[in-house]
Motif scaffolding. Structure first.
Motif, mmCIF file in Angstrom:
data_model
loop_
_atom_site.group_PDB
_atom_site.id
_atom_site.type_symbol
_atom_site.label_atom_id
_atom_site.label_comp_id
_atom_site.label_asym_id
_atom_site.label_seq_id
_atom_site.Cartn_x
_atom_site.Cartn_y
_atom_site.Cartn_z
ATOM 1 N N ARG A 126 0.854 -1.182 0.000
ATOM 2 C CA ARG A 126 0.000 0.000 0.000
ATOM 3 C C ARG A 126 0.892 1.235 0.000
ATOM 4 O O ARG A 126 1.784 1.356 0.840
ATOM 5 C CB ARG A 126 -0.905 0.012 1.229
ATOM 6 N N PRO A 127 0.679 2.146 -0.951
ATOM 7 C CA PRO A 127 1.563 3.317 -1.016
ATOM 8 C C PRO A 127 1.373 4.261 0.163
ATOM 9 O O PRO A 127 0.243 4.518 0.585
ATOM 10 C CB PRO A 127 1.143 3.990 -2.331
ATOM 11 N N PRO A 128 2.476 4.780 0.715
ATOM 12 C CA PRO A 128 2.350 5.816 1.755
ATOM 13 C C PRO A 128 1.722 7.076 1.166
ATOM 14 O O PRO A 128 1.667 7.251 -0.057
ATOM 15 C CB PRO A 128 3.810 6.072 2.163
ATOM 16 N N LYS A 129 1.274 7.953 2.034
ATOM 17 C CA LYS A 129 0.694 9.212 1.572
ATOM 18 C C LYS A 129 1.784 10.114 0.990
ATOM 19 O O LYS A 129 2.918 10.121 1.491
ATOM 20 C CB LYS A 129 -0.016 9.928 2.719
ATOM 21 N N PRO A 130 1.466 10.874 -0.058
ATOM 22 C CA PRO A 130 2.456 11.817 -0.605
ATOM 23 C C PRO A 130 2.877 12.818 0.467
ATOM 24 O O PRO A 130 2.083 13.173 1.350
ATOM 25 C CB PRO A 130 1.686 12.505 -1.736
ATOM 26 N N ARG A 131 4.119 13.270 0.376
ATOM 27 C CA ARG A 131 4.595 14.251 1.344
ATOM 28 C C ARG A 131 5.672 15.120 0.722
ATOM 29 O O ARG A 131 6.187 14.822 -0.358
ATOM 30 C CB ARG A 131 5.113 13.577 2.603
ATOM 31 N N THR A 132 5.999 16.180 1.398
ATOM 32 C CA THR A 132 7.076 17.060 0.968
ATOM 33 C C THR A 132 8.118 17.140 2.082
ATOM 34 O O THR A 132 7.833 16.818 3.239
ATOM 35 C CB THR A 132 6.562 18.475 0.646
ATOM 36 N N ALA A 133 9.328 17.561 1.718
ATOM 37 C CA ALA A 133 10.403 17.691 2.703
ATOM 38 C C ALA A 133 11.400 18.712 2.193
ATOM 39 O O ALA A 133 11.550 18.900 0.974
ATOM 40 C CB ALA A 133 11.084 16.345 2.935
ATOM 41 N N CYS A 134 12.075 19.362 3.105
ATOM 42 C CA CYS A 134 13.100 20.334 2.748
ATOM 43 C C CYS A 134 14.451 19.803 3.229
ATOM 44 O O CYS A 134 14.645 19.591 4.435
ATOM 45 C CB CYS A 134 12.807 21.688 3.383
ATOM 46 N N ALA A 135 15.358 19.583 2.286
ATOM 47 C CA ALA A 135 16.673 19.062 2.626
ATOM 48 C C ALA A 135 17.683 20.198 2.690
ATOM 49 O O ALA A 135 17.798 20.991 1.748
ATOM 50 C CB ALA A 135 17.110 18.031 1.584
ATOM 51 N N SER A 136 18.408 20.288 3.798
ATOM 52 C CA SER A 136 19.502 21.242 3.927
ATOM 53 C C SER A 136 20.794 20.446 3.768
ATOM 54 O O SER A 136 21.155 19.637 4.639
ATOM 55 C CB SER A 136 19.456 21.926 5.298
ATOM 56 N N VAL A 137 21.476 20.635 2.647
ATOM 57 C CA VAL A 137 22.628 19.802 2.310
ATOM 58 C C VAL A 137 23.814 20.669 1.887
ATOM 59 O O VAL A 137 23.681 21.886 1.676
ATOM 60 C CB VAL A 137 22.266 18.819 1.169
ATOM 61 N N ASP A 138 24.948 20.017 1.741
ATOM 62 C CA ASP A 138 26.155 20.704 1.309
ATOM 63 C C ASP A 138 25.940 21.336 -0.065
ATOM 64 O O ASP A 138 25.152 20.829 -0.876
ATOM 65 C CB ASP A 138 27.311 19.703 1.256
ATOM 66 N N GLU A 139 26.650 22.415 -0.350
ATOM 67 C CA GLU A 139 26.461 23.140 -1.611
ATOM 68 C C GLU A 139 26.756 22.282 -2.847
ATOM 69 O O GLU A 139 26.238 22.557 -3.924
ATOM 70 C CB GLU A 139 27.344 24.389 -1.627
ATOM 71 N N GLU A 140 27.588 21.265 -2.702
ATOM 72 C CA GLU A 140 27.935 20.401 -3.835
ATOM 73 C C GLU A 140 27.079 19.140 -3.892
ATOM 74 O O GLU A 140 27.314 18.268 -4.746
ATOM 75 C CB GLU A 140 29.412 20.007 -3.763
ATOM 76 N N ALA A 141 26.096 19.034 -3.042
ATOM 77 C CA ALA A 141 25.285 17.819 -2.965
ATOM 78 C C ALA A 141 24.422 17.633 -4.205
ATOM 79 O O ALA A 141 23.984 18.595 -4.844
ATOM 80 C CB ALA A 141 24.409 17.852 -1.714
ATOM 81 N N SER A 142 24.166 16.385 -4.539
ATOM 82 C CA SER A 142 23.292 16.038 -5.665
ATOM 83 C C SER A 142 21.851 15.910 -5.176
ATOM 84 O O SER A 142 21.578 15.930 -3.961
ATOM 85 C CB SER A 142 23.739 14.715 -6.292
ATOM 86 N N ALA A 143 20.939 15.733 -6.128
ATOM 87 C CA ALA A 143 19.538 15.511 -5.753
ATOM 88 C C ALA A 143 19.398 14.205 -4.984
ATOM 89 O O ALA A 143 18.559 14.085 -4.078
ATOM 90 C CB ALA A 143 18.669 15.490 -7.007
ATOM 91 N N ALA A 144 20.219 13.205 -5.323
ATOM 92 C CA ALA A 144 20.188 11.934 -4.595
ATOM 93 C C ALA A 144 20.643 12.126 -3.153
ATOM 94 O O ALA A 144 20.097 11.498 -2.231
ATOM 95 C CB ALA A 144 21.071 10.909 -5.308
#
Length: 235
Positions: A126-144
């Motif tokens: 059963r799929p979880p509910k859609p959600r959003t999140a804000c990632a604070s990452v290093d300036e060189e970080a990828s989307a992954a």
């Protein structure tokens, strides 16, 4: 007595009728055959431009979004990449990252995670509910990297294809399906690296059905009979 030109007219008429019958029955059989709407069940990767979602031209491991970007991931069954269902959320960066403050040497990436519908889910999940999140990452970080920071565990296959986000789905990775939520005969929801049979003899394979083969055989017999009858009259 040698037959005159008019003697072959019945033969020609019979021959034309036979071929017309052959073509008509063949068309009817093909139209009656069920369509195989094959697709693939997988996580697709999207980028937000303004209020629109665009299919990403780079994978999440290669793309290095800028601060303020919105990236989306959607789990669905799709026939082609360009036909994939986009994330359904229209949330903007300001809304997603409003509670995440700026930090020196870091960037904020807004992520939309759409786990799809029950029709797209593998059997027994059963799929979880859609959600959003804000990632604070290093300036060189990828989307992954941003995704790993907010939605672990991630699962990849041996070719680095993204298979699961936040543990969903538990198994499978880009498997072919014959319809929403229905794995095709030659594919299963096995974990990546599991060897799968390539036999097409199972029920539901993409090959012609028994009814279609019987119908085509009957059409061929009728065509041969019509041709034989025309030659018999001509002789």
């Amino acid at each position: 007595m040698t037959p005159g030109p008019t003697a072959s007219r019945p033969a020609r008429t019979t021959l034309r009728a036979g071929f017309a019958l052959l073509l008509g029955l063949l068309l009817a059989v093909l139209l009656a055959a069920p369509a195989q709407a094959a697709g693939y069940r997988y996580w697709s990767f999207w980028e937000r431009e303004g209020s629109s979602w665009n299919y990403a031209t780079q994978g999440p491991a290669q793309l290095r979004p800028e601060d303020g970007s919105v990236q989306g991931f959607r789990f669905a069954v799709s026939a082609e990449a360009d036909d994939s269902a986009a994330p359904r959320s229209k949330a903007a960066f300001a809304e997603i990252c409003e509670k995440t403050g700026e930090r020196a040497g870091r960037k904020r990436i807004a992520l939309v995670l759409d786990f799809g519908t029950a029709a797209d889910a593998p059997e027994g999940e059963r799929p979880p509910k859609p959600r959003t999140a804000c990632a604070s990452v290093d300036e060189e970080a990828s989307a992954a990297d941003a995704l790993a920071a907010v939605a672990p565990p991630l699962r990849y296959d041996s070719s680095a294809m993204l298979c699961a986000i936040d543990g969903y789905p538990r198994t499978g990775c880009g498997e072919q399906v014959s319809g929403p939520g229905e794995p095709s005969a030659g594919e299963s929801s096995a974990s990546p690296g599991t060897e799968e049979s390539d036999s097409g003899s199972a029920s539901g394979a993409d090959g012609p059905s028994a009814g279609l083969l019987v119908g085509v055989g009957a059409v061929a017999v009728l065509g041969v009979a019509a041709l034989w009858q025309s030659r018999r009259r001509r002789g």
